[in-house]
Design a protein around this motif. Structure first.
Motif, PDB file in Angstrom:
ATOM      1  N   GLU A 180      -6.064  -9.763   7.943  1.00 44.26           N
ATOM      2  CA  GLU A 180      -6.553  -9.863   6.573  1.00 44.26           C
ATOM      3  C   GLU A 180      -5.408  -9.911   5.569  1.00 44.26           C
ATOM      4  OE1 GLU A 180      -9.469  -6.826   5.926  1.00 44.26           O
ATOM      5  OE2 GLU A 180     -10.845  -7.660   7.418  1.00 44.26           O
ATOM      6  N   THR A 181      -4.345  -9.143   5.824  1.00 43.16           N
ATOM      7  CA  THR A 181      -3.187  -9.167   4.930  1.00 43.16           C
ATOM      8  C   THR A 181      -2.500 -10.524   4.977  1.00 43.16           C
ATOM      9  OG1 THR A 181      -2.856  -6.790   5.286  1.00 43.16           O
ATOM     10  CG2 THR A 181      -1.005  -8.018   4.360  1.00 43.16           C
ATOM     11  N   ASP A 190      -0.652   3.751   5.976  1.00 42.09           N
ATOM     12  CA  ASP A 190      -1.872   2.944   5.869  1.00 42.09           C
ATOM     13  C   ASP A 190      -1.638   1.671   6.681  1.00 42.09           C
ATOM     14  OD1 ASP A 190      -3.732   0.876   4.803  1.00 42.09           O
ATOM     15  OD2 ASP A 190      -4.255   2.427   3.337  1.00 42.09           O
ATOM     16  N   ALA A 228      -6.055  -5.370  10.107  1.00 41.87           N
ATOM     17  CA  ALA A 228      -5.298  -5.264   8.857  1.00 41.87           C
ATOM     18  C   ALA A 228      -4.241  -6.365   8.766  1.00 41.87           C
ATOM     19  CB  ALA A 228      -4.643  -3.889   8.746  1.00 41.87           C
ATOM     20  N   THR A 249      -6.030   4.833  -0.086  1.00 39.14           N
ATOM     21  CA  THR A 249      -6.304   4.754   1.356  1.00 39.14           C
ATOM     22  C   THR A 249      -7.642   5.400   1.686  1.00 39.14           C
ATOM     23  OG1 THR A 249      -3.966   4.702   1.981  1.00 39.14           O
ATOM     24  CG2 THR A 249      -5.508   5.533   3.636  1.00 39.14           C
ATOM     25  N   ALA A 276       1.053  -3.511   7.940  1.00 42.41           N
ATOM     26  CA  ALA A 276       0.863  -4.946   8.142  1.00 42.41           C
ATOM     27  C   ALA A 276       1.691  -5.750   7.151  1.00 42.41           C
ATOM     28  CB  ALA A 276      -0.610  -5.294   8.002  1.00 42.41           C
ATOM     29  N   ARG A 329      -2.654  -1.201   6.381  1.00 40.58           N
ATOM     30  CA  ARG A 329      -2.416  -2.387   5.560  1.00 40.58           C
ATOM     31  C   ARG A 329      -0.986  -2.428   5.022  1.00 40.58           C
ATOM     32  NH1 ARG A 329      -7.288  -1.055   1.697  1.00 40.58           N
ATOM     33  NH2 ARG A 329      -6.226   0.950   1.993  1.00 40.58           N
ATOM     34  N   ASP A 330      -0.411  -1.254   4.747  1.00 36.18           N
ATOM     35  CA  ASP A 330       0.987  -1.208   4.311  1.00 36.18           C
ATOM     36  C   ASP A 330       1.917  -1.567   5.463  1.00 36.18           C
ATOM     37  OD1 ASP A 330       0.246  -0.452   1.731  1.00 36.18           O
ATOM     38  OD2 ASP A 330       0.279   1.678   2.244  1.00 36.18           O
TER      39      ASP A 330
END
Length: 332
Positions: free
Chosen positions: A18-19, A192, A15, A293, A197, A194-195
């Motif tokens: 990618e972020t 999450d 994550a 999510t 990250a 991604r959050d």
């Protein structure tokens, strides 16, 4: 931002990579190169973290704006990397855990709750809490105020390799009456990946250091809302049957442990899902909606298939014996 990600292949590491790429960062990863190919757009360095010479050789004399480290085992590997990079990176973000707090966790605890002891030089991975605390101390030792300690709660989202949501989605996909750990209004806190990250990358850019509890706001989600939303996302006709914690404990069913809402010695633990996250949200943390999510997790499972279980986590297949589930369902 010129970023070095130590790992970058699984869950939070993936994550982060990618972020960072989506942000336009220049991303280098360091890992063994065994579990999956490098993410397109990254520069991949190969080394085993347990081999200090290999790490030193791979990193050469390069410098970075920031480092993010997701290591979850023996603290000495964090110590080796942090010392090596102390004069070659402006910021070191370490993915830690709320597990560094001494048990039992007090209700509504923040970053100042008591901590377990840790040894930054330890090569022992057996005690997760002590290993994570040792990793924290190793980063502080090398980077001081330039160290960011992201003490995560339960981490969900695509690429989850612990098996929580993937297991539940597959169970709901099969339909029928599904035993669920009640009561349905039990609160949950999660983040999450991604959050997390995005927040760590933003903190690195701003030079934010210190320890932060990184998870969602208390009271925003319940176990009922999570599983019902998952059922809707999948399009399943499953019927959730809510079993009281005491009934699960009486049949020695560990259902609910995967979400931290029960333990063998404590069917209703306190302090797990009511953390004070004021500091992280004041420092810019934001969380996407639960449905996003879960929908993204389901899309990932449909595209890539079920994740390989982590070797350091119990297999989700051990959570629930079908025959025992049926006996309890028949009684409810």
């Amino acid at each position: 931002m010129k970023l070095l990600v130590l790992d970058g292949t699984h869950h939070v590491g993936r994550a982060v990579v990618e972020t960072a790429l989506d942000r336009g960062d220049e991303v280098t990863t360091l890992n063994r190169g065994i579990s999956r190919p490098p993410t397109p757009g990254t520069r991949s360095l190969l080394a085993d973290r347990t081999d200090p010479l290999a790490v030193r050789t791979a990193l050469a004399d390069e410098e970075w704006d920031a480092v993010i480290d997701t290591w979850a085992w023996a603290p000495r590997m964090v110590q080796d990397s942090a010392r090596l990079l102390a004069d070659r990176a402006r910021h070191y973000g370490y993915v830690s855990s709320r597990g560094v707090h001494r048990w039992p966790w007090p209700a509504c605890a923040n970053e100042h709750a008591p901590l377990v002891d840790g040894d930054p030089s330890s090569e022992d991975s057996a005690d997760y809490a002590a290993a994570k605390r040792g990793g924290e101390l190793a980063v502080i030792e090398a980077f001081g105020e330039r160290a960011l300690l992201a003490r995560a709660g339960m981490i969900l989202g695509p690429y989850e390799d612990v098996g929580r949501i993937p297991w539940w989605m597959r169970r709901l996909e099969r339909g029928g009456r599904v035993l669920a750990p009640g009561p349905a209004d039990t609160p949950l806190q999660y983040i999450d990946a991604r959050d997390m990250a995005a927040w760590m990358l933003s903190a690195a850019e701003q030079g934010i250091g210190g320890a932060f509890t990184v998870t969602g706001r208390p009271g925003a989600v319940t176990i009922g809302k999570l599983l019902e939303t998952a059922r809707e996302v999948i399009g399943s006709d499953a019927e959730l049957v809510w079993a009281p914690a005491e009934a699960l404990a009486a049949d020695n069913l560990p259902l609910g442990m995967e979400f931290g809402i029960c333990f063998p010695h404590d069917p209703t633990p306190t302090g797990m899902h009511d953390a004070d996250v004021t500091a992280a949200f004041n420092a810019g943390l934001t969380c996407r909606p639960l449905r996003d999510t879960l929908a993204d997790t389901w899309a990932w499972l449909q595209t890539e298939g079920d994740p390989v279980p982590r070797p350091d986590a119990p297999s989700p297949d051990t959570w629930l014996d079908p025959a025992t589930e049926q006996r309890l369902l028949d009684r409810l």
